[in-house]
Design a protein around this motif. Structure first.
Motif, short mmCIF file in Angstrom:
data_model
loop_
_atom_site.label_atom_id
_atom_site.label_comp_id
_atom_site.label_asym_id
_atom_site.label_seq_id
_atom_site.Cartn_x
_atom_site.Cartn_y
_atom_site.Cartn_z
N GLN A 51 48.07 40.64 44.84
CA GLN A 51 47.72 40.77 43.43
C GLN A 51 47.39 39.41 42.83
OE1 GLN A 51 51.28 42.78 42.06
NE2 GLN A 51 50.12 44.67 41.71
N LEU A 52 48.21 38.41 43.11
CA LEU A 52 47.97 37.08 42.55
C LEU A 52 46.69 36.48 43.12
CD1 LEU A 52 51.64 35.83 42.75
CD2 LEU A 52 50.39 36.38 40.67
N TRP A 53 46.52 36.63 44.43
CA TRP A 53 45.36 36.05 45.10
C TRP A 53 44.06 36.69 44.62
CZ3 TRP A 53 42.82 39.03 49.02
CH2 TRP A 53 41.81 38.34 49.71
N LYS A 54 44.03 38.01 44.53
CA LYS A 54 42.83 38.70 44.09
C LYS A 54 42.53 38.43 42.62
CE LYS A 54 42.86 42.48 47.43
NZ LYS A 54 43.00 43.92 47.62
N THR A 55 43.57 38.31 41.81
CA THR A 55 43.37 38.00 40.40
C THR A 55 42.75 36.61 40.24
OG1 THR A 55 45.22 39.39 39.73
CG2 THR A 55 44.49 37.74 38.15
N GLY A 56 43.28 35.64 40.96
CA GLY A 56 42.72 34.29 40.90
C GLY A 56 41.27 34.25 41.35
N ASN A 57 40.97 34.93 42.45
CA ASN A 57 39.59 34.98 42.93
C ASN A 57 38.67 35.67 41.92
OD1 ASN A 57 39.91 33.61 45.30
ND2 ASN A 57 39.95 35.42 46.60
N ALA A 95 36.41 29.25 47.04
CA ALA A 95 36.35 27.79 46.95
C ALA A 95 36.34 27.35 45.49
CB ALA A 95 35.12 27.27 47.68
N ILE A 96 35.71 28.12 44.64
CA ILE A 96 35.67 27.79 43.21
C ILE A 96 37.07 27.86 42.61
CG2 ILE A 96 34.80 28.56 40.95
CD1 ILE A 96 32.29 29.54 42.49
#
Length: 156
Positions: A51-57, A95-96
């Motif tokens: 959840q955290l990773w996908k939200t950040g992306n 990467a962004i």
């Protein structure tokens, strides 16, 4: 705020906006402000790494910079969960997101974790595109950070 909506509903909303490439800044601010209230009482295991990773992306791909009310607790929660990152998380992190969104301490923790688990070393070259792009952008945008990395991380 959006009363009655939990993290899951907000998460689905942001992911849907990302998939549709919608850039409704005000709606994203409302969602992020509501998340900020959920993230304020700090509980490290409340949200999954996915959840955290996908939200950040998704936020990075949308080009959306959230307010500090949301971002500070999000980064703190993200930082405490970085030890749960796996190879796929490191390889598929935007990467962004790494270069423009992560503060330096989180960026360093992310790079250390990827080096520790040796992310992408045993996969096809096409699957490590984000890692290669992250390395290129960090060397171009922040050579001081790259030079200050521990030897094992820099060598990785």
């Amino acid at each position: 705020t959006m009363p009655g909506c939990g993290f899951r509903q907000h998460y689905v909303f942001v992911r849907s906006m990302h998939r549709l490439q919608l850039r409704w800044a005000e709606q994203l601010h409302i969602v992020c402000d509501s998340w900020g209230q959920v993230l304020r009482p700090f509980h490290p295991g409340r949200f999954s790494v996915n959840q955290l990773w996908k939200t950040g992306n998704a936020l990075a791909d949308l080009g959306f910079k959230p307010r500090a009310h949301f971002w500070d607790p999000f980064v703190r929660t993200f930082r405490t969960n970085i030890d749960q990152f796996e190879d796929t998380h490191c390889r598929r992190t935007s990467a962004i997101f790494v270069v423009d969104y992560m503060p330096e301490t989180l960026r360093l923790a992310f790079l250390e974790r990827c080096a520790k688990i040796r992310a992408g070393l045993f996969t096809a070259p096409a699957q490590i595109r984000n890692l290669a792009l992250t390395e290129f952008l960090l060397r171009k945008e922040n050579p001081v950070l790259v030079a200050s990395l521990p030897f094992g991380v820099r060598r990785y």
